[in-house]
Write an enzyme that holds these catalytic residues in place. Structure first.
Site, mmCIF file in Angstrom:
data_model
loop_
_atom_site.group_PDB
_atom_site.id
_atom_site.type_symbol
_atom_site.label_atom_id
_atom_site.label_comp_id
_atom_site.label_asym_id
_atom_site.label_seq_id
_atom_site.Cartn_x
_atom_site.Cartn_y
_atom_site.Cartn_z
ATOM 1 N N THR A 103 64.684 40.300 10.447
ATOM 2 C CA THR A 103 65.834 41.032 10.977
ATOM 3 C C THR A 103 65.431 42.411 11.502
ATOM 4 O O THR A 103 64.461 43.014 11.001
ATOM 5 C CB THR A 103 66.888 41.193 9.853
ATOM 6 O OG1 THR A 103 67.830 42.197 10.226
ATOM 7 C CG2 THR A 103 66.263 41.630 8.535
ATOM 8 N N TYR B 172 68.854 44.467 0.758
ATOM 9 C CA TYR B 172 68.678 43.308 1.646
ATOM 10 C C TYR B 172 67.523 43.550 2.615
ATOM 11 O O TYR B 172 66.566 42.761 2.679
ATOM 12 C CB TYR B 172 69.968 43.015 2.428
ATOM 13 C CG TYR B 172 69.742 42.157 3.663
ATOM 14 C CD1 TYR B 172 69.363 40.817 3.534
ATOM 15 C CD2 TYR B 172 69.888 42.684 4.948
ATOM 16 C CE1 TYR B 172 69.132 40.030 4.659
ATOM 17 C CE2 TYR B 172 69.665 41.906 6.070
ATOM 18 C CZ TYR B 172 69.282 40.580 5.934
ATOM 19 O OH TYR B 172 69.040 39.803 7.047
ATOM 20 N N SER B 173 67.599 44.653 3.366
ATOM 21 C CA SER B 173 66.573 44.860 4.398
ATOM 22 C C SER B 173 65.212 45.136 3.769
ATOM 23 O O SER B 173 64.179 44.750 4.329
ATOM 24 C CB SER B 173 66.987 45.957 5.373
ATOM 25 O OG SER B 173 67.381 47.125 4.705
ATOM 26 N N HIS C 222 74.878 53.191 4.549
ATOM 27 C CA HIS C 222 75.221 52.466 5.786
ATOM 28 C C HIS C 222 74.380 52.925 6.983
ATOM 29 O O HIS C 222 74.448 54.094 7.379
ATOM 30 C CB HIS C 222 76.708 52.696 6.080
ATOM 31 C CG HIS C 222 77.312 51.649 6.941
ATOM 32 N ND1 HIS C 222 78.644 51.656 7.287
ATOM 33 C CD2 HIS C 222 76.788 50.555 7.536
ATOM 34 C CE1 HIS C 222 78.902 50.616 8.045
ATOM 35 N NE2 HIS C 222 77.785 49.932 8.207
ATOM 36 N N LYS D 270 63.735 41.804 2.986
ATOM 37 C CA LYS D 270 63.255 41.138 4.202
ATOM 38 C C LYS D 270 61.948 41.797 4.678
ATOM 39 O O LYS D 270 61.039 41.120 5.153
ATOM 40 C CB LYS D 270 64.313 41.215 5.312
ATOM 41 C CG LYS D 270 65.584 40.425 5.050
ATOM 42 C CD LYS D 270 65.372 38.936 4.946
ATOM 43 C CE LYS D 270 65.003 38.287 6.264
ATOM 44 N NZ LYS D 270 64.910 36.805 6.125
ATOM 45 N N LEU E 14 81.208 40.498 9.635
ATOM 46 C CA LEU E 14 82.209 41.237 10.424
ATOM 47 C C LEU E 14 83.067 40.372 11.360
ATOM 48 O O LEU E 14 84.298 40.381 11.244
ATOM 49 C CB LEU E 14 81.517 42.335 11.241
ATOM 50 C CG LEU E 14 82.485 43.246 11.990
ATOM 51 C CD1 LEU E 14 83.142 44.259 11.056
ATOM 52 C CD2 LEU E 14 81.782 43.994 13.126
ATOM 53 N N LEU F 195 72.064 25.489 -1.207
ATOM 54 C CA LEU F 195 73.539 25.469 -1.142
ATOM 55 C C LEU F 195 74.154 26.544 -2.032
ATOM 56 O O LEU F 195 74.923 26.262 -2.949
ATOM 57 C CB LEU F 195 74.083 24.079 -1.498
ATOM 58 C CG LEU F 195 73.686 22.956 -0.538
ATOM 59 C CD1 LEU F 195 74.238 21.614 -0.997
ATOM 60 C CD2 LEU F 195 74.171 23.254 0.890
ATOM 61 N N TYR G 100 84.511 49.992 7.731
ATOM 62 C CA TYR G 100 83.790 51.007 6.948
ATOM 63 C C TYR G 100 83.783 52.367 7.648
ATOM 64 O O TYR G 100 83.522 52.446 8.858
ATOM 65 C CB TYR G 100 82.342 50.580 6.752
ATOM 66 C CG TYR G 100 82.124 49.570 5.657
ATOM 67 C CD1 TYR G 100 82.660 49.764 4.389
ATOM 68 C CD2 TYR G 100 81.341 48.441 5.884
ATOM 69 C CE1 TYR G 100 82.437 48.848 3.376
ATOM 70 C CE2 TYR G 100 81.113 47.516 4.869
ATOM 71 C CZ TYR G 100 81.671 47.729 3.621
ATOM 72 O OH TYR G 100 81.443 46.825 2.627
HETATM 73 N N1 LIG Z 1 73.173 36.777 10.459
HETATM 74 C C1 LIG Z 1 72.509 37.632 11.235
HETATM 75 O O1 LIG Z 1 73.108 38.318 12.061
HETATM 76 C C2 LIG Z 1 71.000 37.740 11.135
HETATM 77 C C3 LIG Z 1 70.316 38.526 12.058
HETATM 78 C C4 LIG Z 1 68.925 38.590 11.997
HETATM 79 C C5 LIG Z 1 68.244 37.862 11.034
HETATM 80 N N2 LIG Z 1 68.930 37.110 10.139
HETATM 81 C C6 LIG Z 1 68.147 36.322 9.157
HETATM 82 O O2 LIG Z 1 68.344 34.952 9.490
HETATM 83 C C7 LIG Z 1 68.289 34.157 8.312
HETATM 84 C C8 LIG Z 1 69.536 33.302 8.217
HETATM 85 O O3 LIG Z 1 70.680 34.160 8.176
HETATM 86 P P1 LIG Z 1 72.153 33.567 8.110
HETATM 87 O O4 LIG Z 1 73.047 34.601 8.659
HETATM 88 O O5 LIG Z 1 72.147 32.207 8.687
HETATM 89 O O6 LIG Z 1 72.356 33.478 6.538
HETATM 90 P P2 LIG Z 1 73.390 32.603 5.704
HETATM 91 O O7 LIG Z 1 73.682 33.428 4.489
HETATM 92 O O8 LIG Z 1 74.504 32.125 6.540
HETATM 93 O O9 LIG Z 1 72.540 31.319 5.274
HETATM 94 C C9 LIG Z 1 71.509 31.365 4.337
HETATM 95 C C10 LIG Z 1 71.224 29.926 3.890
HETATM 96 O O10 LIG Z 1 70.116 29.981 2.977
HETATM 97 C C11 LIG Z 1 70.430 29.178 1.843
HETATM 98 N N3 LIG Z 1 69.697 29.728 0.702
HETATM 99 C C12 LIG Z 1 69.922 30.911 0.059
HETATM 100 N N4 LIG Z 1 69.063 31.048 -0.954
HETATM 101 C C13 LIG Z 1 68.249 29.953 -0.944
HETATM 102 C C14 LIG Z 1 67.156 29.530 -1.727
HETATM 103 N N5 LIG Z 1 66.724 30.266 -2.749
HETATM 104 N N6 LIG Z 1 66.557 28.356 -1.431
HETATM 105 C C15 LIG Z 1 67.001 27.580 -0.407
HETATM 106 N N7 LIG Z 1 68.047 27.930 0.368
HETATM 107 C C16 LIG Z 1 68.664 29.103 0.108
HETATM 108 C C17 LIG Z 1 71.941 29.282 1.692
HETATM 109 O O11 LIG Z 1 72.467 28.216 0.925
HETATM 110 C C18 LIG Z 1 72.386 29.267 3.145
HETATM 111 O O12 LIG Z 1 72.550 27.941 3.593
HETATM 112 C C19 LIG Z 1 68.142 35.125 7.144
HETATM 113 O O13 LIG Z 1 66.797 35.148 6.772
HETATM 114 C C20 LIG Z 1 68.559 36.475 7.713
HETATM 115 O O14 LIG Z 1 67.863 37.507 7.087
HETATM 116 C C21 LIG Z 1 70.291 37.024 10.161
#
Ligand SMILES: NC(=O)c1ccc[n+]([C@@H]2O[C@H](COP(=O)([O-])OP(=O)(O)OC[C@H]3O[C@@H](n4cnc5c(N)ncnc54)[C@H](O)[C@@H]3O)[C@@H](O)[C@H]2O)c1
Length: 341
Positions: free
Chosen positions: A124, A152-153, A278, A156, A192, A35, A209
């Protein structure tokens, strides 16, 4: 079956939990989430009404918590969504990204390795870095060089390498998916699409941006979740699957589309200094998951974006609650950090 979904109080993880509750009515679904500002229990309100769902508060980067949890519960599958996910934040404070995204994933992998639990890593397309704008013929397939641009990337990508190393070295049953940008309900309004919807609705300026020409490949979150579910059911261990919908839009066009739907003037657009490092363009080649697993995206973009805009307008109280809670959580984090100094 007992399935652990980490990061399930966030955007994609919560959508995945709702999909699992539909598709796996007999399974036990456990959500583990720390959370952070991005996680919100309001998002899981409906899930909590289901007796097959349980929430556990905890940090994936805390090995004591994880080992205790895995000793108590006998998970069959772990799907890791938990992450710090916002590129802008990783430019301001990369440390937490390495802790959660790299160390947290490694701690989960270790727990799964010891017990031979099936592990899926949600990654990702950003691990591949950027494509040039003037080469529309190029796209990322799974063998594309990994060349991440942002902290970030990079974090990952580090996690992806660890997953593949655990597969190769310890035969841990892992799969990885690398998806393009998602849109849909329950996304934290710093990203976004929800950010632009809420600001436009409030007649506030829309920060874009640079020149807004950066291109992203957009997929509805439901299609992403369906793809992950399919990988869990039919994917080959040790494999990476790209997920994307061949749906490229420049950031500027996306913002203009939102303004048009909301009947707002383009004069709200305000070009701001470009993000550091970017990436210009992302484009996914998803042939592998289409051919090998038969995945096809179902949500048509025009319809999906329309519904998404309506969702944010109809869920003003959810938006307000997640923003307010995030504000207080971040203040608390800074307060605790300053006390520790
Ligand atoms: N949003 C996108 O467009 C997208 C696209 C491709 C991949 N992803 C990947 O999908 C996954 C989820 O992305 P999202 O957009 O839902 O992210 P988000 O930021 O909305 O959610 C992340 C969740 O992880 C929880 N969290 C963070 N640190 C934590 C920890 N140390 N222990 C336990 N929980 C933790 C947060 O409380 C949150 O509920 C990520 O791994 C992201 O890299 C996202």
């Amino acid at each position: 079956m007992k399935i652990l979904v980490t990061g399930g109080a966030g955007f994609i993880g919560s959508n995945f939990i709702y999909l699992l509750l539909e598709k796996e009515p007999e399974s036990e679904i456990v959500c583990l989430d720390a959370l952070t500002y991005a996680g919100n229990m309001n998002t899981l309100k409906k899930a909590q009404e289901n007796p097959h769902f349980r929430f556990i508060y905890g940090d994936i980067a805390d090995d004591v918590v994880i080992e205790r949890l895995f000793d108590q519960e006998h998970f069959d599958v772990v799907v890791n969504f938990a992450a710090e996910s916002h590129v802008d934040r990783s430019i301001v404070d990369p440390t937490i990204f390495v802790k959660t995204n790299v160390l947290g994933t490694q701690i989960l992998l270790n727990a799964c390795w010891k017990r031979q639990i099936r592990f899926h890593q949600v990654s990702t397309d950003e691990v591949y870095g950027e494509l040039p704008l003037d080469r529309p013929d190029l796209s990322f397939d799974e063998n594309f060089v990994i060349r991440p641009s942002s902290p970030y990337s990079a974090s990952k990508a580090g996690a992806d390498h660890l997953c593949l190393a655990y597969f190769r070295t310890f035969h841990t049953p892992v799969t990885i998916s690398r998806c393009s940008n998602n849109y849909g309900p329950y996304q934290f309004p710093e990203k976004l699409i929800p950010l632009m919807i809420l600001r436009a609705q409030a007649n506030e300026s829309l920060p874009v941006y640079g020149d807004g020409k950066n291109v992203r490949d957009w997929l509805h979150v439901r299609d992403h979740c369906e793809a992950i579910y399919l990988i869990l059911k039919k994917g080959t261990l040790g494999e990476v699957y790209n997920i994307g919908g061949n749906n490229e839009h420049s950031n500027l066009n996306m913002v203009k589309m939102i303004l048009k739907q909301l009947n707002k003037s383009e004069s709200l657009i305000q070009f701001v200094e470009d993000r550091l490092g970017h990436d210009l363009r992302y484009a996914i080649n998803a042939q592998k998951i289409r051919k090998e697993l038969g995945w096809v995206p179902k949500v048509e973009f025009e319809q999906g974006i329309k519904e998404t805009i309506s969702w944010y307008l109809d869920h003003a109280s959810w938006c307000q609650s997640i923003l307010t809670q995030a504000y207080f959580k971040e203040n608390e984090r800074y307060r605790l950090e300053s006390l520790q100094k």
